[in-house]
Write a protein that holds these residues in place. Structure first.
Motif, mmCIF file in Angstrom:
data_model
loop_
_atom_site.group_PDB
_atom_site.id
_atom_site.type_symbol
_atom_site.label_atom_id
_atom_site.label_comp_id
_atom_site.label_asym_id
_atom_site.label_seq_id
_atom_site.Cartn_x
_atom_site.Cartn_y
_atom_site.Cartn_z
ATOM 1 N N HIS A 251 -6.573 2.356 6.280
ATOM 2 C CA HIS A 251 -6.129 3.069 4.735
ATOM 3 C C HIS A 251 -7.092 2.934 3.542
ATOM 4 O O HIS A 251 -7.184 4.053 2.910
ATOM 5 N N GLY A 252 -7.550 1.743 3.552
ATOM 6 C CA GLY A 252 -8.702 1.689 2.246
ATOM 7 C C GLY A 252 -9.921 2.607 2.482
ATOM 8 O O GLY A 252 -10.252 3.061 1.515
ATOM 9 N N SER B 23 -3.924 2.768 -5.242
ATOM 10 C CA SER B 23 -3.117 3.087 -3.940
ATOM 11 C C SER B 23 -2.061 1.996 -3.926
ATOM 12 O O SER B 23 -2.028 1.429 -2.651
ATOM 13 N N LEU B 24 -1.009 1.886 -4.787
ATOM 14 C CA LEU B 24 -0.114 0.594 -4.436
ATOM 15 C C LEU B 24 1.250 1.200 -5.069
ATOM 16 O O LEU B 24 1.324 2.028 -5.749
ATOM 17 N N THR C 6 -8.789 6.358 2.127
ATOM 18 C CA THR C 6 -8.719 6.550 0.492
ATOM 19 C C THR C 6 -10.058 6.769 -0.130
ATOM 20 O O THR C 6 -10.237 7.665 -0.964
ATOM 21 N N ASP D 192 0.778 -1.373 0.008
ATOM 22 C CA ASP D 192 -0.072 0.059 0.046
ATOM 23 C C ASP D 192 0.903 1.403 -0.061
ATOM 24 O O ASP D 192 1.974 1.184 0.283
ATOM 25 N N ASP E 39 -7.386 -1.346 -3.676
ATOM 26 C CA ASP E 39 -6.709 -1.012 -2.372
ATOM 27 C C ASP E 39 -6.909 -2.248 -1.462
ATOM 28 O O ASP E 39 -7.138 -3.480 -1.871
ATOM 29 N N THR E 40 -7.214 -1.862 -0.168
ATOM 30 C CA THR E 40 -7.651 -2.879 0.759
ATOM 31 C C THR E 40 -9.270 -2.855 0.618
ATOM 32 O O THR E 40 -9.850 -1.880 -0.096
#
Length: 317
Positions: A221-222, A273-274, A225, A166, A192-193
């Motif tokens: 985080h996911g 988002s990686l 975002t 991430d 993302d996650t």
């Protein structure tokens, strides 16, 4: 001396150097009150010392950030030695797998003749990209396996099944409730996650999630975002969880499958988002999705380049 220790030491030296602070005041504004001296001992040539330290910090910071990321990657591989390996540049990859990108029958026959076996295959009709995961012969590590296939079949395209991390930091900021009613309703894709769709930030927004590495697992985080992206009231966010609860989440093959879903869903914009290295399979999927008119937005990561770069990574020779 470890790079992390060197960075911390440089910070301590800068903070301990006795250099007077200078305030920026607006023209005609009141002056600042005089503060008592802190009583620190005077250091010879303090200004020159600070200049040298700042110059060294500017030169070392990109290297230290890259080194910190490599430390994180090594920790990831050490934690899963049976599932993960590294390529020749130290990037994490799925152990014992080589990805053949849209191979023809002759290429697969040549691979089998060289001792490789087919583990699985996936074909995305929307992208027109087929991936075949090949297992190397017994006793051949993944680095030698990739080199052997590229030498045996120079016209084919072979690469590692890289693992992508991430793009956020270790402690993401809390998710704020965004005003979902602002802006036009749109459809947005997110790799993302998983996302906590019950969060107040998604009031009036349809969140559709699909797992590409085990079961969907929401994370801060996911969720953060997705909340920052927004989709407007009545809009839709397509969340492709490429991590999930899988042991090798964030793989190139999982990302390619997620991009295929974005193509089938006609997502006009996709946020990725990686962070990771160039990969031939991923490059093929990105080119195909871009050719359909989809706009892909990718983060460079906290240790990425300061300038914008093309979303299309180069294909390794």
């Amino acid at each position: 001396m470890p790079r992390r220790t060197l960075l911390a030491l440089a910070s301590v030296i800068v903070l301990s150097t006795n250099v007077p602070a200078v305030a920026q005041l607006l023209p005609g504004g009141p002056g600042l009150p005089t503060l008592p001296s802190a009583g620190l001992p005077a250091l010879p040539d303090a200004t020159g010392r600070l200049d040298r330290i700042e110059g060294a910090a500017r030169r070392l910071t990109p290297e230290l950030l890259a080194a910190a990321r490599l430390d994180r990657l090594r920790d990831l591989v050490r934690a899963q030695p049976r599932r993960l390996d590294i390529d020749e540049l130290g990037q994490p990859v799925v152990r014992g797998e080589v990805l053949a990108v849209s191979p023809d029958p002759a290429s697969l026959d040549a691979a089998r003749a060289a001792g490789f076996t087919v583990l699985r295959s996936q074909t995305d009709p929307e992208l027109g990209v087929a991936l075949v995961a090949l297992a190397p012969p017994k006793g051949v590590d993944v680095r030698k396996a990739v080199a052997r296939l590229r030498q045996t079949d120079p016209s084919g395209t072979y690469d590692y099944n890289h693992i992508y991390l991430d793009a956020g930091g270790a402690a993401p900021a809390p998710v704020a409730a965004a005003p979902s009613g602002e802006g036009a309703a749109i459809k947005v894709g997110l790799l993302d996650t998983g996302v906590d769709a019950r969060h107040a930030a998604f009031a009036g927004v349809r969140v559709e999630q699909r797992a590409f590495a085990g079961s969907t697992r929401a994370s801060v985080h996911g969720t953060a975002t997705a909340a920052l992206i927004g989709a407007g009231k009545g809009g839709q966010i397509l969340v492709a969880d490429v991590y999930g609860d899988g042991k090798a989440g964030g793989s190139a093959s999982a990302i390619v499958a997620a991009l295929g879903w974005m193509a089938a869903s006609r997502a006009p914009v996709v946020n990725i988002s990686l962070v990771g290295p160039p990969n031939a399979a991923l490059a093929a999927a990105v080119r195909a999705l871009s050719a359909r008119g989809c706009l892909l937005v990718a983060a460079v990561g906290n240790d990425g380049p300061p300038r914008r770069r093309s979303i299309r990574p180069p294909i390794p020779a």
